[in-house]
Design a protein around this motif. Structure first.
Motif, PDB file in Angstrom:
ATOM      1  N   ILE A  22      -3.425 -63.281  -7.756  1.00 46.06           N
ATOM      2  CA  ILE A  22      -3.961 -62.623  -6.635  1.00 46.06           C
ATOM      3  C   ILE A  22      -2.905 -62.968  -5.450  1.00 46.06           C
ATOM      4  O   ILE A  22      -2.436 -63.942  -5.121  1.00 46.06           O
ATOM      5  N   THR A  24      -2.434 -62.302  -1.667  1.00 45.47           N
ATOM      6  CA  THR A  24      -3.251 -61.802  -0.439  1.00 45.47           C
ATOM      7  C   THR A  24      -2.169 -61.375   0.930  1.00 45.47           C
ATOM      8  O   THR A  24      -1.162 -61.579   0.770  1.00 45.47           O
ATOM      9  N   ASN A  25      -2.925 -60.812   1.784  1.00 41.56           N
ATOM     10  CA  ASN A  25      -2.133 -60.479   2.794  1.00 41.56           C
ATOM     11  C   ASN A  25      -1.355 -61.658   3.508  1.00 41.56           C
ATOM     12  O   ASN A  25      -0.244 -61.476   4.023  1.00 41.56           O
ATOM     13  N   ASP A  27      -0.233 -64.238   2.036  1.00 43.59           N
ATOM     14  CA  ASP A  27       0.871 -64.563   1.219  1.00 43.59           C
ATOM     15  C   ASP A  27       2.179 -63.444   1.584  1.00 43.59           C
ATOM     16  O   ASP A  27       3.315 -63.952   1.624  1.00 43.59           O
ATOM     17  N   ASP A  36      -2.156 -59.702   8.418  1.00 46.72           N
ATOM     18  CA  ASP A  36      -3.381 -59.675   7.880  1.00 46.72           C
ATOM     19  C   ASP A  36      -3.938 -58.525   8.399  1.00 46.72           C
ATOM     20  O   ASP A  36      -4.495 -57.341   8.033  1.00 46.72           O
ATOM     21  N   ARG A  46      -6.814 -56.149   1.328  1.00 45.88           N
ATOM     22  CA  ARG A  46      -6.813 -57.279   1.487  1.00 45.88           C
ATOM     23  C   ARG A  46      -5.892 -58.187   0.621  1.00 45.88           C
ATOM     24  O   ARG A  46      -5.602 -59.295   0.894  1.00 45.88           O
ATOM     25  N   GLU A  47      -6.182 -57.665  -0.606  1.00 44.30           N
ATOM     26  CA  GLU A  47      -5.382 -58.412  -1.790  1.00 44.30           C
ATOM     27  C   GLU A  47      -5.008 -57.466  -2.771  1.00 44.30           C
ATOM     28  O   GLU A  47      -5.506 -56.334  -2.907  1.00 44.30           O
ATOM     29  N   ARG A 286      -9.328 -54.817  -2.989  1.00 44.84           N
ATOM     30  CA  ARG A 286      -9.137 -55.918  -3.920  1.00 44.84           C
ATOM     31  C   ARG A 286      -7.742 -55.640  -4.818  1.00 44.84           C
ATOM     32  O   ARG A 286      -7.339 -56.667  -5.296  1.00 44.84           O
TER      33      ARG A 286
END
Ligand code: UT7
Length: 335
Positions: A22, A24-25, A27, A36, A46-47, A286
């Motif tokens: 995953i 994420t934002n 990351d 984010d 979001r991811e 997701r």
């Protein structure tokens, strides 16, 4: 000579597969100038899932196909055609469909890839439907699979935050006439939109060279604002059109399963059709935008969440590079 009657085609199985990793934002905040809040507010993402470098689209495509076949209660050797919509094939050729055919042991199937970007799944579904309705094929696998991470410029915040990797697959086969199945489809393309969203190099016009790589021409290029405007207009109009020409309104729809490119595009379609949140499938939070994989992945999530039952009226719609766009009306037949 007697007129030949058409069979009825329906979706009898659906499957999905995606990488474990995953991103994420948060990351992404460490990679490009973004945050984010901007990504969530402007896109709804979001991811997203990101495959290990060097993974071909066939890997997740094959897994999604196996799950779809299990859902339909079929063995791979019972499939007689495989259509793989993708913009990220394992290689330019041979077709990823052939690689998946071998991986899943679909020894009696022929197949090909279909490139229609984010509308690829709907274009392929229409081909599968026609094959089954005419009896040319009995069981067709349609597998939308993408490794978008392989063609993104991870230094370009305009594009790298938008996409993800994953695959979704459906089985299309003949069903009883009264189950209705795949009921209608409207598909369009307009090449005047080609300049707004493309991967410039790697084809015949700009073959791979040291210069094309240095210039970043193998990455996704998008004029986001322009695509956004066309997408809102195209997707809302075509979704409305398919309902109207079938004598239906938004209140008849159990579930709208739109291509997942931007939550604001999805909400525009939702508003136009006056649909409640329960009537609209959203997975962009997701998975991000998985191009040809997004609609079949969303169908599998809907199936798993108990949001689809046999007999439900489902509307699929998409808009993407080309431009290509379309809508498909389905009575759900997988249980
Ligand atoms: O699936 C195929 C079809 N594709 C689509 O349907 C995608 C359609 N387009 C979109 O979804 C949206 O246009 C995007 C999400 C790509 C961009 O959203 P937007 O609201 O159209 O933003 P924008 O491009 O107009 O940019 C607004 C501002 C700009 O700053 P300035 O010029 O106003 O100072 C951008 O530089 O946001 C800036 N920006 C960002 N800021 C933080 C652009 N990307 C980012 C980012 N993080 N990742």
């Amino acid at each position: 000579m007697a007129a030949r009657t058409l069979l009825t085609a329906g979706i009898t199985g659906v499957g999905m597969s995606y990488p474990d990793h995953i991103m994420t934002n948060h990351d992404l905040e460490a990679m490009v100038e973004t945050n984010d809040q901007w990504i969530v507010e402007r896109t709804g993402i979001r991811e997203r899932r990101i495959a290990e470098k060097g993974t071909g689209a066939s890997v997740y495509g094959a897994k999604a196909a196996i799950q779809a076949l299990e859902h339909a209660g079929l063995r791979p050797d019972q499939v007689d055609q495989i259509i793989v919509p993708t913009v990220t094939p394992d290689m330019v050729f041979p077709p990823t469909a052939c690689l998946i055919q071998e991986m899943i042991g679909a020894e009696n199937a022929w197949g090909y890839d279909l490139e229609a970007a984010c509308s690829g799944f709907l274009f392929s579904l229409q081909n599968a439907r026609a094959q089954v309705e005419t009896g040319a094929a009995k069981r067709v696998l349609v597998i939308g699979t993408e490794i978008m991470s392989a063609i993104l410029d991870w230094e370009d915040r305009n594009t790298c935050i938008l996409f993800g990797d994953g695959a979704g697959a459906v089985v299309v086969e003949a069903i009883d006439e009264d189950q209705v199945g795949i009921r209608d489809s409207i598909l369009h393309c307009d090449g005047s939109g080609a300049k707004f969203l493309y991967q410039g190099a790697g084809g015949s016009r700009i073959p791979a060279s040291a210069e094309s790589v240095a210039a970043g021409q193998h990455f996704v290029h998008q004029e986001g604002r322009d695509v956004f405007k066309f997408a809102v207009k195209g997707m809302t109009a075509i979704t409305e059109e398919i309902l109207t020409r079938n004598g239906l309104t938004g209140s008849d729809v159990k579930l709208l399963v739109p291509h997942q490119a931007n939550i604001r595009i999805i909400e525009a379609v939702q508003r136009r059709l006056e649909l409640s949140d329960e009537q609209v499938m959203v997975t962009i939070d997701r998975f991000g935008n998985t191009t040809a994989g997004s609609i079949p992945m969303a169908l599998r999530v809907a199936q798993d969440e108990g949001r689809l039952k046999p007999g439900d009226l489902v509307v699929l719609c998409a808009f993407g590079a080309g431009f290509t766009w379309g809508a498909t009306l389905v009575r759900w037949t997988a249980s």
